[in-house]
Design an enzyme around this catalytic site. Structure first.
Site, short mmCIF file in Angstrom:
data_model
loop_
_atom_site.label_atom_id
_atom_site.label_comp_id
_atom_site.label_asym_id
_atom_site.label_seq_id
_atom_site.Cartn_x
_atom_site.Cartn_y
_atom_site.Cartn_z
N GLY A 71 -47.43 -82.90 48.92
CA GLY A 71 -47.96 -81.76 49.66
C GLY A 71 -48.77 -82.18 50.86
N GLU A 87 -43.07 -81.52 53.53
CA GLU A 87 -43.91 -82.56 52.90
C GLU A 87 -43.16 -83.26 51.77
OE1 GLU A 87 -46.79 -83.77 53.72
OE2 GLU A 87 -47.60 -82.33 55.14
N GLU A 91 -42.62 -87.26 51.88
CA GLU A 91 -43.31 -88.11 50.91
C GLU A 91 -42.41 -88.66 49.81
OE1 GLU A 91 -46.71 -85.93 49.46
OE2 GLU A 91 -47.75 -86.10 51.37
N GLU A 137 -46.23 -94.47 46.28
CA GLU A 137 -45.14 -94.44 45.30
C GLU A 137 -44.74 -92.99 45.09
OE1 GLU A 137 -45.52 -96.59 41.46
OE2 GLU A 137 -47.35 -97.42 42.34
#
Ligand SMILES: [Zn+2]
Length: 167
Positions: A71, A87, A91, A137
């Protein structure tokens, strides 16, 4: 508490304190404008698959090194769902077809003041999970064996998800 603005972002003059609309605001006498200190809207994404939830390890503060839902903050000209899916892609590398509203939380932070976090559920995810952007990660966790999750709001969202039978 978020620090108060000192100078006008338009003309650079010193701002003063003023009361208006029932709250204390900063005011520029040259521009005749009050500056509101509104909370920033952020988004947190629930990506669930086979009883597992996708989490990211945070590269940056706040809560650096802890696990969180993917997020971030909303950019201009995007909806909360678009922000969440962007996001998620940045990510974790996953693309999602859709996102739907899940829940909402208000958080108090030291640097950013009050943050409004809207949780969305990502649906129809495709792709291979790989950490990117500000994630160290990215990994699916069994919902019954979760690591420590830094943000209280994210813990609340996941708790609700578990309660709902994680569908
Ligand atoms: Zn000004």
């Amino acid at each position: 508490m978020k620090p108060k603005y000192k100078y006008c972002p338009h003309c650079g003059r010193h701002l003063t304190d003023d009361s208006a609309h029932g709250v204390k605001l900063r005011y520029c006498s040259a521009c005749k404008q009050h500056f509101f200190n509104n909370p920033a809207p952020g988004v947190a994404v629930l990506a669930v698959k086979d009883g597992k939830i996708l989490l990211v390890k945070r590269k940056l503060d706040p809560m650096k090194g802890t696990w969180a839902m993917p997020g971030g903050f909303m950019d201009q000209h995007e909806t909360i769902v678009q922000a969440g899916l962007r996001e998620l892609k940045e990510e974790t590398g996953l693309k999602a077809k859709r996102g739907s509203f899940f829940d909402i939380a208000t958080l108090e932070t030291i640097k950013l003041g009050t943050v409004l976090v809207i949780a969305i559920k990502a649906e129809g995810t495709t792709g291979v999970v790989r950490a990117g952007d500000d994630a160290l990660e990215a990994k699916y966790f069994d919902i019954k064996k979760l690591p420590f999750i830094g943000f209280i709001g994210h813990r609340k969202f996941i708790k609700k998800l578990v309660k709902q039978g994680n569908k």
